[in-house]
Design an enzyme around this catalytic site. Structure first.
Site, PDB file in Angstrom:
ATOM      1  N   ASN A   7      -5.731   9.286  15.389  1.00  0.00           N
ATOM      2  CA  ASN A   7      -5.065   8.543  14.321  1.00  0.00           C
ATOM      3  C   ASN A   7      -6.136   8.205  13.275  1.00  0.00           C
ATOM      4  O   ASN A   7      -6.990   7.361  13.500  1.00  0.00           O
ATOM      5  CB  ASN A   7      -4.455   7.270  14.937  1.00  0.00           C
ATOM      6  CG  ASN A   7      -3.697   6.435  13.930  1.00  0.00           C
ATOM      7  OD1 ASN A   7      -3.729   6.708  12.721  1.00  0.00           O
ATOM      8  ND2 ASN A   7      -3.022   5.410  14.414  1.00  0.00           N
ATOM      9  N   ARG A  97      -1.559  11.815  14.317  1.00  0.00           N
ATOM     10  CA  ARG A  97      -0.666  11.088  13.421  1.00  0.00           C
ATOM     11  C   ARG A  97      -0.924  11.629  12.011  1.00  0.00           C
ATOM     12  O   ARG A  97      -2.057  11.596  11.535  1.00  0.00           O
ATOM     13  CB  ARG A  97      -0.976   9.598  13.467  1.00  0.00           C
ATOM     14  CG  ARG A  97      -0.192   8.831  12.451  1.00  0.00           C
ATOM     15  CD  ARG A  97      -0.576   7.382  12.445  1.00  0.00           C
ATOM     16  NE  ARG A  97       0.210   6.669  11.453  1.00  0.00           N
ATOM     17  CZ  ARG A  97      -0.197   5.562  10.852  1.00  0.00           C
ATOM     18  NH1 ARG A  97      -1.361   5.034  11.163  1.00  0.00           N
ATOM     19  NH2 ARG A  97       0.554   4.975   9.969  1.00  0.00           N
ATOM     20  N   HIS A 185       5.597   4.620   8.820  1.00  0.00           N
ATOM     21  CA  HIS A 185       5.557   3.898  10.106  1.00  0.00           C
ATOM     22  C   HIS A 185       6.669   4.392  11.049  1.00  0.00           C
ATOM     23  O   HIS A 185       7.090   3.667  11.953  1.00  0.00           O
ATOM     24  CB  HIS A 185       5.752   2.371   9.925  1.00  0.00           C
ATOM     25  CG  HIS A 185       4.599   1.656   9.315  1.00  0.00           C
ATOM     26  ND1 HIS A 185       4.791   0.591   8.468  1.00  0.00           N
ATOM     27  CD2 HIS A 185       3.261   1.812   9.440  1.00  0.00           C
ATOM     28  CE1 HIS A 185       3.601   0.122   8.085  1.00  0.00           C
ATOM     29  NE2 HIS A 185       2.661   0.856   8.649  1.00  0.00           N
ATOM     30  N   ARG A 246      -1.907  -4.593  -0.211  1.00  0.00           N
ATOM     31  CA  ARG A 246      -0.978  -3.856  -1.083  1.00  0.00           C
ATOM     32  C   ARG A 246       0.087  -4.813  -1.614  1.00  0.00           C
ATOM     33  O   ARG A 246       0.557  -5.687  -0.890  1.00  0.00           O
ATOM     34  CB  ARG A 246      -0.269  -2.746  -0.297  1.00  0.00           C
ATOM     35  CG  ARG A 246      -1.110  -1.527  -0.093  1.00  0.00           C
ATOM     36  CD  ARG A 246      -0.389  -0.514   0.786  1.00  0.00           C
ATOM     37  NE  ARG A 246      -1.069  -0.362   2.046  1.00  0.00           N
ATOM     38  CZ  ARG A 246      -0.573   0.262   3.112  1.00  0.00           C
ATOM     39  NH1 ARG A 246       0.640   0.791   3.062  1.00  0.00           N
ATOM     40  NH2 ARG A 246      -1.261   0.365   4.213  1.00  0.00           N
ATOM     41  N   GLU A 389       2.059   3.552  19.138  1.00  0.00           N
ATOM     42  CA  GLU A 389       2.235   4.779  18.358  1.00  0.00           C
ATOM     43  C   GLU A 389       1.525   5.970  19.005  1.00  0.00           C
ATOM     44  O   GLU A 389       2.055   7.069  19.054  1.00  0.00           O
ATOM     45  CB  GLU A 389       1.673   4.572  16.945  1.00  0.00           C
ATOM     46  CG  GLU A 389       2.555   3.677  16.096  1.00  0.00           C
ATOM     47  CD  GLU A 389       1.824   3.104  14.892  1.00  0.00           C
ATOM     48  OE1 GLU A 389       0.909   2.283  15.074  1.00  0.00           O
ATOM     49  OE2 GLU A 389       2.181   3.481  13.771  1.00  0.00           O
TER      50      GLU A 389
END
Ligand code: ADP
Length: 401
Positions: A7, A97, A185, A246, A389
């Protein structure tokens, strides 16, 4: 089957090695996990490694090169205190990922030259991620030869969103240019949805869920019949909720104003919206909610404002997902903030008391791998779930190979 999962972030690379078999579909801890981190010393990468048996090591290597960093990290799999296999050839497959799969990649795929070209061509849509995802894939080719590699896309779970949810109300030809809402996501939202169904002993097809992935990046998904029908991130991971650094959604005219009145360039706007906004921009303290919360508790007004805006936008986002679903069976919190911040979960839930959604104040204080934190009387279940994940990516490799 031994599956390595990678990842990649802009200045990090996380890796995990899992031992999987077809029979056991419950999430299992990795045999080994390691991380590369380039953020501390310029020109140097820090390696931190841990095994399931509790062995660990930390070292630093003088390199800025991802392949060199990964080579050093993979050596800790076969040598030294954290060795868990005898040779890298024991790794059966590698899953990556990949943040942006565009319109063409609606599910995980075995990586070949065409997939690599597609990941590269989507770099303008995910400049911080797709190029480093590709570097990870190419590094594994160099280090492990032709081991099968699988790309698992963050966008895939949202690929079947209804047209009305996926389309921006700009000119029609935006659609021809691929300017639409993709959502991100996806691996985390899908994992949490499947886990909640399993924990409730329900069929996912019968559940209406809102999953709140609140980490450094934050997004919500509205999930019906196991599919994402709406989400807060859009063309890029900048849209939607307020995040660590962000901004999330802002009036686009602000950007036109800054360009016209203050001469901002595209790169400066990119930096401003992605790196200098959100919790960090408003508080002036940090992108980390823990630091912002601490300053807030000491009476810092900017930290208070940053927290209040974060909660306001989270509630507003949950409200909009609720409208897209038309009802709710479970509200799910995950990601660093979603899993570890009882006050955020409480503040989010308070706004939905009118649905007879009732948080159990005591259960909410605990941080476990998963926990139903609603009262017995609540009309809606509320879950805090540790997202996995990497484990979900390993499962996809097992399924595909
Ligand atoms: P990423 O999105 O990079 O994977 P995480 O999901 O680990 O990151 O989330 C990181 C964020 O989680 C941190 O920035 C911090 O704001 C938040 N976080 C972690 N632990 C806590 C905690 N105990 N209380 C509040 N926030 C926390």
């Amino acid at each position: 089957m031994k599956i390595l999962v990678l990842n990649a972030g802009s200045s990090s690379h996380k890796c995990r090695l899992y031992e999987l078999n077809q029979q056991n579909r419950d999430p299992a801890p990795p045999l080994w996990q390691g991380q590369l981190d380039w953020t501390h010393q310029p020109g140097q990468v820090e390696l931190s490694v841990e095994t399931a048996e509790g062995k660990s090591q930390q070292t630093a290597v003088e390199t800025t090169d991802r392949t060199e960093g990964l080579k050093a990290l993979l050596e800790t799999l076969i040598e030294g205190p954290t060795a868990v296999i005898e040779a890298l050839g024991e790794i059966d497959a590698v899953g990556h990922r990949v943040v942006h799969g565009g319109e063409d990649y609606q599910q995980s795929v075995v990586i070949d030259a065409a997939v690599k070209d597609a990941i590269a061509s989507l770099a303008p849509l995910a400049p911080a991620h797709n190029p480093v995802n590709l570097q990870g894939i190419e590094a594994i080719e160099k280090l492990l030869g032709n081991v099968p590699q699988v790309a698992v896309f963050d966008t895939a779970f949202h690929a079947q969103m209804p047209e009305a949810a996926a389309t921006y109300p700009g000119p029609y030809d935006w659609l021809d240019q691929g300017i639409r809402r993709y959502g991100f996501h996806g691996t985390s939202h899908q994992y949490c949805a499947e886990r909640v169904a399993q924990l409730q002993g329900a069929d996912l097809a019968d559940l209406r869920l809102i999953t709140c992935h609140l980490g450094n990046g934050c997004s919500l998904a509205a999930i019906r019949q196991g599919r994402s029908v709406d989400t807060t991130m859009g063309f890029t991971p900048l849209d939607g909720l307020m995040m660590g650094s962000r901004s999330g959604a802002v009036d686009p005219s602000i950007l036109i104003y800054l360009q016209r009145q203050q001469g901002y360039t595209p790169d400066q706007l990119d930096q401003l919206l992605n790196k200098e906004s959100g919790l960090k921009g408003l508080s002036g303290i940090s992108n980390d909610l823990r630091a912002v919360s601490e300053a807030k508790s000491k009476g810092n007004p900017r930290a208070q404002l940053a927290y209040d805006v974060f909660i306001h936008r989270l509630r507003r986002g949950i409200g909009s997902m609720l409208a897209s679903l038309g009802g709710l069976d479970a509200l799910v919190f995950t990601g660093g903030i979603g899993e570890h911040s009882p006050p955020v979960r409480q503040a989010a839930c308070e706004a939905f008391g009118f649905l007879n959604l009732q948080l159990d104040a005591q259960a909410n204080q605990h941080t476990d791998e998963y926990r139903d934190i609603a009262t017995a009387e609540s009309a809606v279940r509320i879950w805090a779930i540790h997202t996995q994940e990497e484990w979900a990516i390993a499962q996809d490799c097992l399924r595909l190979l």
